[in-house]
Design a protein around this motif. Structure first.
Motif, PDB file in Angstrom:
ATOM      1  N   UNK A 199       0.999  -1.263   0.080  1.00  0.00           N
ATOM      2  CA  UNK A 199       0.071  -0.021  -0.031  1.00  0.00           C
ATOM      3  C   UNK A 199       0.619   1.105   0.057  1.00  0.00           C
ATOM      4  N   UNK A 200       1.199   1.820  -1.241  1.00  0.00           N
ATOM      5  CA  UNK A 200       1.941   2.975  -1.492  1.00  0.00           C
ATOM      6  C   UNK A 200       1.116   4.199  -0.644  1.00  0.00           C
ATOM      7  N   UNK A 201       1.959   5.140  -0.621  1.00  0.00           N
ATOM      8  CA  UNK A 201       1.511   6.612  -0.062  1.00  0.00           C
ATOM      9  C   UNK A 201       2.114   7.614  -0.921  1.00  0.00           C
ATOM     10  N   UNK A 202       1.712   7.743  -2.073  1.00  0.00           N
ATOM     11  CA  UNK A 202       2.584   8.767  -3.125  1.00  0.00           C
ATOM     12  C   UNK A 202       2.142  10.140  -2.496  1.00  0.00           C
ATOM     13  N   UNK A 203       1.053  10.553  -2.167  1.00  0.00           N
ATOM     14  CA  UNK A 203       0.697  11.807  -1.637  1.00  0.00           C
ATOM     15  C   UNK A 203       1.626  12.266  -0.346  1.00  0.00           C
ATOM     16  N   UNK A 204       1.648  11.495   0.507  1.00  0.00           N
ATOM     17  CA  UNK A 204       2.578  11.609   1.566  1.00  0.00           C
ATOM     18  C   UNK A 204       3.981  11.881   1.384  1.00  0.00           C
ATOM     19  N   UNK A 205       4.492  10.719   0.476  1.00  0.00           N
ATOM     20  CA  UNK A 205       5.977  10.805   0.045  1.00  0.00           C
ATOM     21  C   UNK A 205       6.195  12.218  -0.718  1.00  0.00           C
ATOM     22  N   UNK A 206       5.329  12.604  -1.447  1.00  0.00           N
ATOM     23  CA  UNK A 206       5.633  13.818  -2.220  1.00  0.00           C
ATOM     24  C   UNK A 206       5.582  15.085  -1.243  1.00  0.00           C
ATOM     25  N   UNK A 207       4.714  15.038  -0.204  1.00  0.00           N
ATOM     26  CA  UNK A 207       4.808  16.066   0.672  1.00  0.00           C
ATOM     27  C   UNK A 207       6.078  16.039   1.264  1.00  0.00           C
ATOM     28  N   UNK A 208       6.752  15.081   1.568  1.00  0.00           N
ATOM     29  CA  UNK A 208       7.849  15.239   2.437  1.00  0.00           C
ATOM     30  C   UNK A 208       9.036  15.737   1.543  1.00  0.00           C
ATOM     31  N   UNK A 209       8.982  15.189   0.139  1.00  0.00           N
ATOM     32  CA  UNK A 209      10.163  15.895  -0.676  1.00  0.00           C
ATOM     33  C   UNK A 209       9.865  17.118  -0.949  1.00  0.00           C
TER      34      UNK A 209
END
Length: 332
Positions: A199-209
């Motif tokens: 279960x990926x979390x692209x929105x959260x990973x993008x925010x961190x970046x």
């Protein structure tokens, strides 16, 4: 095996906190604790001496980031971590969380408190249990806190930084909007959120970046589903939250048996994750590192052997782009 070390660097430009690429989650070492109705919230019985040995072994292997919460084991996890780090505090980066109410005597959790006053009370209590004069990363544990209340807590945390009680703060939430609100604070260094190869979390990973936040990754092994042997027939022990899984713990069925659809997805990617000599857990951790260079997975542990296996992922490093694509194709 990877011999270069540069990829392991993890730091928040806001706080200067350096965690390394891997941490350890200290939920399991809290032992047994429960909700008011008696349903388990821990991972079953633990051996505190084994937990202490495992933490010290982690330090030997270069793992220095330890994530706990005041509510884990109703204070017991913090006490065990503090004991393990006695005399070695400066070798470790300690993260803890606050917001839930609990009774140490009965080892039960009951309710929550989102007030700035309680944040200070919880912080002082955590410092005492951990046996330290500062916490490196202080995290709000209530992921659904309303934005207006969260803004007050963010400012309270800025005050704690000014007092020298904490070095930085963050929020354990899976909502990018909430994480972005905390990220407006000068000393917000991280967001803790769920993410794994299933279960990926692209929105959260993008925010961190985008915001320069560390991504503290909980459930990197899907609560053990990505760490176990082949097959879905094993059951959780009494006192283990997986034996009576709440609604959010959808990877398991009653009794702690892995859910058949999720177990099938694990089998579909097992061969790829275990390529190049990795164990299943090491492959799952390597997938997270490949997804973002800001991720810090925090797999749980109860034994020295589990710590050694998790730390072994550092020797392999991130999965290659080719393996990442192969996994995506298999899961599609």
């Amino acid at each position: 095996m990877r011999t270069d070390m540069e990829w392991q660097t993890r730091a928040s430009g806001r706080s200067g906190i350096g965690t390394g690429a891997l941490g350890l989650g200290c939920w399991a070492i809290g032992g047994e604790w429960s909700a008011p109705d008696g349903s388990p919230l821990g991972w079953g019985r633990v051996d505190d001496e084994e937990s202490v040995a495992a933490i010290r072994r982690a330090l030997e292997l270069g793992v220095r980031f330890f994530d706990t919460a005041d509510v884990y084991g109703a204070g017991h996890s913090e006490r065990v971590l503090g004991k393990a780090l006695a005399g070695r505090r400066d070798e470790a980066v300690i993260a803890t969380k606050w917001g839930n109410l609990f009774d140490e005597r009965t080892r039960t959790m009951d309710g929550a408190d989102r007030s700035p006053g309680y944040a200070r009370e919880a912080l002082i209590a955590s410092l005492r249990r951990l046996g330290t004069d500062r916490i490196d990363l202080f995290q709000l544990h209530l992921g659904d806190t309303p934005l207006d209340e969260a803004a007050e807590l963010r400012e309270a945390c800025e005050g704690f930084v000014a007092e020298g009680l904490i070095r930085a703060y963050g929020w354990s939430t899976d909502d990018p909007e909430r994480a972005a609100l905390f990220a407006e604070g000068e000393h917000c260094a991280a967001v803790q959120h769920a993410c794994n190869v299933l279960e990926d979390a692209p929105g959260m990973l993008s925010l961190g970046e985008e915001r320069g936040l560390l991504g503290i990754i909980r459930s990197p092994l899907a609560m053990g589903l990505l760490a176990g042997p082949r097959g879905a027939g094993r059951r959780a022990r009494a006192g283990d939250i997986r034996s009576a899984p709440p609604a959010w713990l959808h990877w398991f069925e009653a009794g702690g048996v892995p859910s058949a659809p999720w177990a099938a997805r694990v089998e579909a990617i097992r061969e790829v994750l275990t390529s190049d000599g990795r164990t299943l857990a090491q492959g799952a951790i390597g997938w997270l590192w490949a997804r973002s260079g800001r991720t810090v997975p925090i797999p749980g542990f109860r034994t020295v052997a589990q710590v050694e296996e998790n730390a072994g992922a550092l020797g392999h490093g991130p999965l290659s782009p080719a393996l990442l694509k192969e996994i995506a194709d298999l899961l599609a």
